[in-house]
Scaffold this motif. Structure first.
Motif, PDB file in Angstrom:
ATOM      1  N   ALA A 619      -7.115 -15.178  55.742  1.00 14.57           N
ATOM      2  CA  ALA A 619      -7.586 -14.995  57.118  1.00 14.57           C
ATOM      3  C   ALA A 619      -9.099 -14.840  57.190  1.00 14.57           C
ATOM      4  O   ALA A 619      -9.652 -14.569  58.262  1.00 14.57           O
ATOM      5  CB  ALA A 619      -6.908 -13.775  57.737  1.00 14.57           C
ATOM      6  N   GLY A 620      -9.783 -14.999  56.037  1.00 12.40           N
ATOM      7  CA  GLY A 620     -11.240 -14.956  56.024  1.00 12.40           C
ATOM      8  C   GLY A 620     -11.838 -13.581  55.797  1.00 12.40           C
ATOM      9  O   GLY A 620     -13.059 -13.404  55.925  1.00 12.40           O
ATOM     10  N   LYS A 621     -11.010 -12.613  55.441  1.00 13.30           N
ATOM     11  CA  LYS A 621     -11.527 -11.263  55.201  1.00 13.30           C
ATOM     12  C   LYS A 621     -12.015 -11.148  53.765  1.00 13.30           C
ATOM     13  O   LYS A 621     -11.435 -11.716  52.848  1.00 13.30           O
ATOM     14  CB  LYS A 621     -10.455 -10.227  55.525  1.00 13.30           C
ATOM     15  N   LYS A 622     -13.101 -10.377  53.596  1.00  8.97           N
ATOM     16  CA  LYS A 622     -13.794 -10.336  52.319  1.00  8.97           C
ATOM     17  C   LYS A 622     -13.429  -9.091  51.529  1.00  8.97           C
ATOM     18  O   LYS A 622     -13.550  -7.963  52.010  1.00  8.97           O
ATOM     19  CB  LYS A 622     -15.309 -10.374  52.558  1.00  8.97           C
ATOM     20  N   GLU A 623     -12.987  -9.310  50.294  1.00  4.36           N
ATOM     21  CA  GLU A 623     -12.650  -8.187  49.425  1.00  4.36           C
ATOM     22  C   GLU A 623     -13.923  -7.443  49.029  1.00  4.36           C
ATOM     23  O   GLU A 623     -14.930  -8.048  48.667  1.00  4.36           O
ATOM     24  CB  GLU A 623     -11.915  -8.684  48.176  1.00  4.36           C
ATOM     25  N   GLY A 624     -13.871  -6.112  49.111  1.00  6.09           N
ATOM     26  CA  GLY A 624     -15.046  -5.297  48.832  1.00  6.09           C
ATOM     27  C   GLY A 624     -15.830  -4.969  50.079  1.00  6.09           C
ATOM     28  O   GLY A 624     -16.706  -4.111  50.058  1.00  6.09           O
ATOM     29  N   ILE A 678     -21.476  15.061  47.373  1.00  2.10           N
ATOM     30  CA  ILE A 678     -20.274  14.260  47.185  1.00  2.10           C
ATOM     31  C   ILE A 678     -19.686  14.551  45.810  1.00  2.10           C
ATOM     32  O   ILE A 678     -20.408  14.750  44.832  1.00  2.10           O
ATOM     33  CB  ILE A 678     -20.578  12.759  47.363  1.00  2.10           C
ATOM     34  N   ASP A 679     -18.386  14.607  45.748  1.00  2.00           N
ATOM     35  CA  ASP A 679     -17.697  14.889  44.497  1.00  2.00           C
ATOM     36  C   ASP A 679     -17.986  13.775  43.486  1.00  2.00           C
ATOM     37  O   ASP A 679     -17.950  12.592  43.825  1.00  2.00           O
ATOM     38  CB  ASP A 679     -16.189  14.977  44.773  1.00  2.00           C
ATOM     39  N   PRO A 680     -18.276  14.123  42.230  1.00  2.00           N
ATOM     40  CA  PRO A 680     -18.594  13.100  41.219  1.00  2.00           C
ATOM     41  C   PRO A 680     -17.495  12.055  41.056  1.00  2.00           C
ATOM     42  O   PRO A 680     -17.787  10.865  40.886  1.00  2.00           O
ATOM     43  CB  PRO A 680     -18.778  13.916  39.941  1.00  2.00           C
ATOM     44  N   ALA A 681     -16.241  12.481  41.105  1.00  3.26           N
ATOM     45  CA  ALA A 681     -15.142  11.527  40.958  1.00  3.26           C
ATOM     46  C   ALA A 681     -15.073  10.575  42.139  1.00  3.26           C
ATOM     47  O   ALA A 681     -14.760   9.390  41.986  1.00  3.26           O
ATOM     48  CB  ALA A 681     -13.818  12.279  40.812  1.00  3.26           C
ATOM     49  N   VAL A 682     -15.387  11.084  43.325  1.00  3.72           N
ATOM     50  CA  VAL A 682     -15.400  10.244  44.526  1.00  3.72           C
ATOM     51  C   VAL A 682     -16.553   9.252  44.454  1.00  3.72           C
ATOM     52  O   VAL A 682     -16.396   8.067  44.772  1.00  3.72           O
ATOM     53  CB  VAL A 682     -15.515  11.111  45.789  1.00  3.72           C
ATOM     54  N   ALA A 683     -17.706   9.721  44.011  1.00  3.47           N
ATOM     55  CA  ALA A 683     -18.873   8.839  43.873  1.00  3.47           C
ATOM     56  C   ALA A 683     -18.588   7.719  42.881  1.00  3.47           C
ATOM     57  O   ALA A 683     -18.946   6.554  43.116  1.00  3.47           O
ATOM     58  CB  ALA A 683     -20.087   9.654  43.436  1.00  3.47           C
ATOM     59  N   ALA A 684     -17.928   8.048  41.775  1.00  4.00           N
ATOM     60  CA  ALA A 684     -17.613   7.047  40.759  1.00  4.00           C
ATOM     61  C   ALA A 684     -16.658   5.989  41.304  1.00  4.00           C
ATOM     62  O   ALA A 684     -16.824   4.790  41.059  1.00  4.00           O
ATOM     63  CB  ALA A 684     -17.013   7.724  39.530  1.00  4.00           C
ATOM     64  N   MET A 685     -15.657   6.419  42.064  1.00  5.50           N
ATOM     65  CA  MET A 685     -14.730   5.464  42.656  1.00  5.50           C
ATOM     66  C   MET A 685     -15.425   4.619  43.716  1.00  5.50           C
ATOM     67  O   MET A 685     -15.122   3.430  43.871  1.00  5.50           O
ATOM     68  CB  MET A 685     -13.534   6.195  43.263  1.00  5.50           C
ATOM     69  N   GLY A 686     -16.372   5.200  44.442  1.00  4.26           N
ATOM     70  CA  GLY A 686     -17.119   4.443  45.433  1.00  4.26           C
ATOM     71  C   GLY A 686     -17.914   3.318  44.793  1.00  4.26           C
ATOM     72  O   GLY A 686     -17.945   2.190  45.296  1.00  4.26           O
ATOM     73  N   ARG A 688     -17.201   1.823  42.078  1.00  3.52           N
ATOM     74  CA  ARG A 688     -16.251   0.809  41.623  1.00  3.52           C
ATOM     75  C   ARG A 688     -15.745  -0.049  42.781  1.00  3.52           C
ATOM     76  O   ARG A 688     -15.673  -1.279  42.683  1.00  3.52           O
ATOM     77  CB  ARG A 688     -15.080   1.502  40.927  1.00  3.52           C
ATOM     78  N   LEU A 689     -15.384   0.601  43.892  1.00  5.65           N
ATOM     79  CA  LEU A 689     -14.816  -0.123  45.021  1.00  5.65           C
ATOM     80  C   LEU A 689     -15.812  -1.058  45.683  1.00  5.65           C
ATOM     81  O   LEU A 689     -15.450  -2.150  46.138  1.00  5.65           O
ATOM     82  CB  LEU A 689     -14.280   0.864  46.065  1.00  5.65           C
ATOM     83  N   PHE A 690     -17.072  -0.614  45.743  1.00  6.53           N
ATOM     84  CA  PHE A 690     -18.054  -1.377  46.510  1.00  6.53           C
ATOM     85  C   PHE A 690     -19.041  -2.122  45.626  1.00  6.53           C
ATOM     86  O   PHE A 690     -20.102  -2.535  46.088  1.00  6.53           O
ATOM     87  CB  PHE A 690     -18.791  -0.446  47.472  1.00  6.53           C
ATOM     88  N   ALA A 691     -18.688  -2.317  44.373  1.00  4.09           N
ATOM     89  CA  ALA A 691     -19.586  -3.012  43.441  1.00  4.09           C
ATOM     90  C   ALA A 691     -19.858  -4.438  43.885  1.00  4.09           C
ATOM     91  O   ALA A 691     -20.933  -4.985  43.648  1.00  4.09           O
ATOM     92  CB  ALA A 691     -18.979  -3.008  42.033  1.00  4.09           C
ATOM     93  N   ARG A 692     -18.870  -5.041  44.586  1.00  3.89           N
ATOM     94  CA  ARG A 692     -19.033  -6.441  44.990  1.00  3.89           C
ATOM     95  C   ARG A 692     -19.469  -6.586  46.444  1.00  3.89           C
ATOM     96  O   ARG A 692     -19.461  -7.670  47.006  1.00  3.89           O
ATOM     97  CB  ARG A 692     -17.707  -7.176  44.776  1.00  3.89           C
TER      98      ARG A 692
END
Length: 695
Positions: A619-624, A678-686, A688-692
């Motif tokens: 549908a044209g939605k972008k991952e990340g 921000i919690d370190p674990a949350v920052a690390a996941m962020g 990872r999720l938004f690397a792209r």
């Protein structure tokens, strides 16, 4: 059976029987000043599922250490030292097999129930096996595995004195039409050998029930394609079975009389029934299937849960029910006196008897307020001595977490609904806070309670109000409430109930409804995806775990497992399943959505998540950017079995997604200047999720 070598020493060293001061009207507690790291909140429970041995000297227990669970036996006489008997990884290596439960056969042998979902003779089935663990030799012995097909773990009766169990199991007797029918046998718990056969498979019976003397008294049958349930009964050994009840439960409401305990009176039993609108407990004649009298009902508006059998299994000692929390109403004088003492000492609902020995002289009691993890105590009823066994959380102990309370609101069509609200303790007194709707799975027959839910606490600690609506169709609120969910099902009126919860909280100034997100697992994952697709203007973001996204495909998948009737639990309120399937409506505007799914999910196949991901891309939605996607290679479906890594990925990912699209603190907030890091674990996941992410 191999034992994991990576059990955290601190967990094992922390198990000890320690005396505590006299009761003081409330469970022990202490304030936690600083923000709790997510890494601590997602810890596996350090201790849970305690089961006291018949002589009261030992307890079987599940211990959380490192990244997984181990199962152990505690010596309660010599300082509570644990003896590890197996690890969760032992079973996972066998292919998502889990230890589903354990119970004592006698003081020497522990019965272990193992489960997995596998293909047997071309059919997808839940595989169950039984084993015994000898606490003296450390030997684990399979019980009657030879020739078993799907289920070989239905224990009908335990004969402690003679070291045997009455076991109903499905066997391959050469007749392919009966390989999923149950044969009942006496099995030796020490050797695992079948001693004798007491009941051959009946081609229409799908389950057997025995009385306190080990006599098979009832059989049940269910037609997966028509939905009819049939009950066969006999008054005693040697008599023929006759059909005494037929029920076609087209609304999945649990209709009919459901036996719980066979009484030591001719043909009499304690049963449950919801024929008066709410489930209550009755005395009934099973030969005629007629109600004799009502013996227990829950407070108005709630269902009774069940009855608790006495040690001889020919009577009851009490009844269970739930309102905001789980409760027990004891009828046995000894247990009633003990429970009254505990409630007087620690407050109603704060002390639960979780296990007792024979004679009820020693009891394991869980103490904790709704905003606390439990402490487990050994209570000696004869001496009055209360001793700490261990904590549900070895790090948090009796610390006070985010406050939890019941919240009642009226849906937009006028239906009263109950919810659970967890408020961020570090933002006490603040108004118009951001909100996360945490939707429970099921959806039918399941509900949330006023308790320290790990997921709700983890999100609230980041600064959000968390609301868990018991939307229509949830369990425990009576027949009509359940039917309301069936009538107006997936993605329609049930979905509106979630929206209405936010509106009700906003009307009281508790939350800002323009700062709302949704998350959930299983049905909750579906609801989150449906929210993103149906109401993007309302939800800033959603987090969907293990959800069903293509309902027609799921119904086809379920037919082989549940039958054509059982598979109809899906949407009824929509014009079509297509209409309420997020994966089939991926076009147009969506809220930002994070999708998480376990590759080994035995209930909702990974194909569901992959279909949604593919549809969103198509549908044209972008991952990340528009959505993110996480597959967990070893995870199954059920949250209680998550490893710590999987919990951190799920809750850390959810928190990072929330922080990006619905920050807990904004400049307009009165407490913005006090915003914690921000919690370190949350920052690390962020990261990872938004690397792209780009643009």
């Amino acid at each position: 059976m191999s034992i994991a070598k990576t059990v955290r020493a601190a967990v094992l060293a922390g198990v000890a029987v320690i005396a505590i001061p006299a009761a003081a009207q409330t469970p022990p507690s202490h304030q936690i000043a600083a923000k709790i790291p997510l890494d601590t909140l997602v810890e596996l429970p350090s201790m849970q599922q305690l089961r006291l041995s018949p002589d009261g000297t030992k307890a079987a227990v599940t211990l959380g250490g490192g990244n997984d669970f181990v199962y152990a036996v505690l010596d309660l006489v010599n300082g509570g030292k644990p003896k590890v008997i197996a690890s969760a990884e032992t079973y996972k290596d066998a292919g998502q097999r889990t230890l589903a439960g354990y119970r004592w056969a006698n003081d020497r042998y522990l019965l272990l129930t193992l489960t997995s979902r596998e293909i047997v003779y071309g059919q997808r089935v839940d595989l169950r096996r039984l084993a015994s663990y000898d606490i003296v030799t450390g030997k684990t012995t399979p019980l009657a595995w030879d020739g078993a097909t799907a289920d070989a773990a239905d224990v009908l009766h335990i004969d402690k004195k003679n070291g045997r169990i009455l076991l109903a199991r499905q066997v391959d007797n050469g007749n392919t039409e009966q390989m999923f029918n149950y044969r009942v046998e006496w099995v030796d718990v020490a050797t695992g050998k079948v001693l004798s056969v007491v009941q051959q498979p009946n081609p229409i019976v799908g389950g057997w029930f025995a009385d306190g003397n080990g006599v098979v008294r009832m059989g049940t049958a269910g037609d997966r394609d028509t939905g009819e349930e049939r009950y066969l009964y006999r008054s005693g050994e040697g008599q023929a079975f006759t059909t005494v009840q037929r029920v076609k439960d087209k609304d999945f409401s649990g209709a009919g009389i459901r036996p719980i305990v066979f009484l030591d009176e001719p043909d009499m039993a304690i049963v449950s029934s919801n024929h008066e609108g709410h489930r209550a407990i009755y005395k009934a004649n099973l030969k005629t299937m007629t109600i004799v009298s009502k013996v227990f009902e829950a407070p108005a508006g709630y269902d009774a849960s069940s009855a608790i059998a006495n040690e001889d299994e020919n009577g009851v000692v009490g009844y269970t029910f739930a309102t905001d929390r789980d409760y027990v109403s004891f009828t046995d004088n000894r247990l009633k006196t003990i429970q009254a003492f505990l409630e007087d000492s620690y407050g109603k609902g704060n002390a639960q008897i979780v296990s007792t020995n024979d004679g009820d002289h020693r009891l394991i009691v869980a103490l904790g307020k709704p905003e606390q993890e439990n402490g487990y105590y050994l209570y000696d009823a004869d001496s009055g001595k209360m001793q700490l066994i261990g904590w549900q959380s070895a790090k948090l102990k009796d610390g006070l977490l985010n406050p939890v309370s019941a919240f009642r609101y009226t849906a937009s069509d006028g239906l009263p609904i109950e919810a659970v609200v967890t408020r961020p303790r570090l933002r006490a007194g603040q108004k118009n806070l951001p909100v996360v709707v945490l939707t429970h799975g099921g959806p039918y027959g399941v509900r949330d309670y006023v308790e320290a839910d790990q997921w709700a606490q983890s999100i609230a600690e980041q600064g959000y109000v968390v609301v868990q609506p018991n939307y229509r169709g949830s369990g425990g609120y009576g027949v009509e409430f359940g039917k309301a969910g069936r009538k107006d099902g997936f993605g329609t009126r049930m979905q509106d109930d979630l929206n209405d919860a936010v509106d009700a909280l906003a009307a009281q100034g508790i939350v800002d409804k323009s700062r709302a997100c949704m998350m959930g697992w299983s049905y909750g994952g579906y609801a989150s995806a449906r929210a993103a697709q149906r109401d993007p203007q309302r939800w800033r973001c959603t987090i969907a775990g293990a959800g069903v996204y293509d309902l027609p495909a799921m119904r086809d998948y379920d037919k082989g497992y549940l039958g054509s009737f059982g598979a109809n639990y899906l949407a009824k309120g929509a014009a079509s399943l297509d209409q309420v399937s997020p994966a089939r409506n991926a076009g147009g505007e969506w809220s930002k959505i994070l999708i998480v799914h376990g590759v080994r999910d035995p209930r909702v196949p990974i194909a569901q998540a992959r279909a949604l991901r593919s549809a969103l891309k198509g549908a044209g939605k972008k991952e990340g950017v528009d959505f993110a996607y996480i597959e967990q290679p070893k995870n199954g479906h059920y949250g209680i079995y998550f490893t710590k890594e999987e919990r951190l990925e799920w809750l850390g990912g959810a928190s990072a997604w929330l922080d990006r699209y619905n920050p807990a603190y904004v400049a307009a907030d009165a407490d913005f200047a006090a915003k914690p890091a921000i919690d370190p674990a949350v920052a690390a996941m962020g990261q990872r999720l938004f690397a792209r992410t780009s643009g």
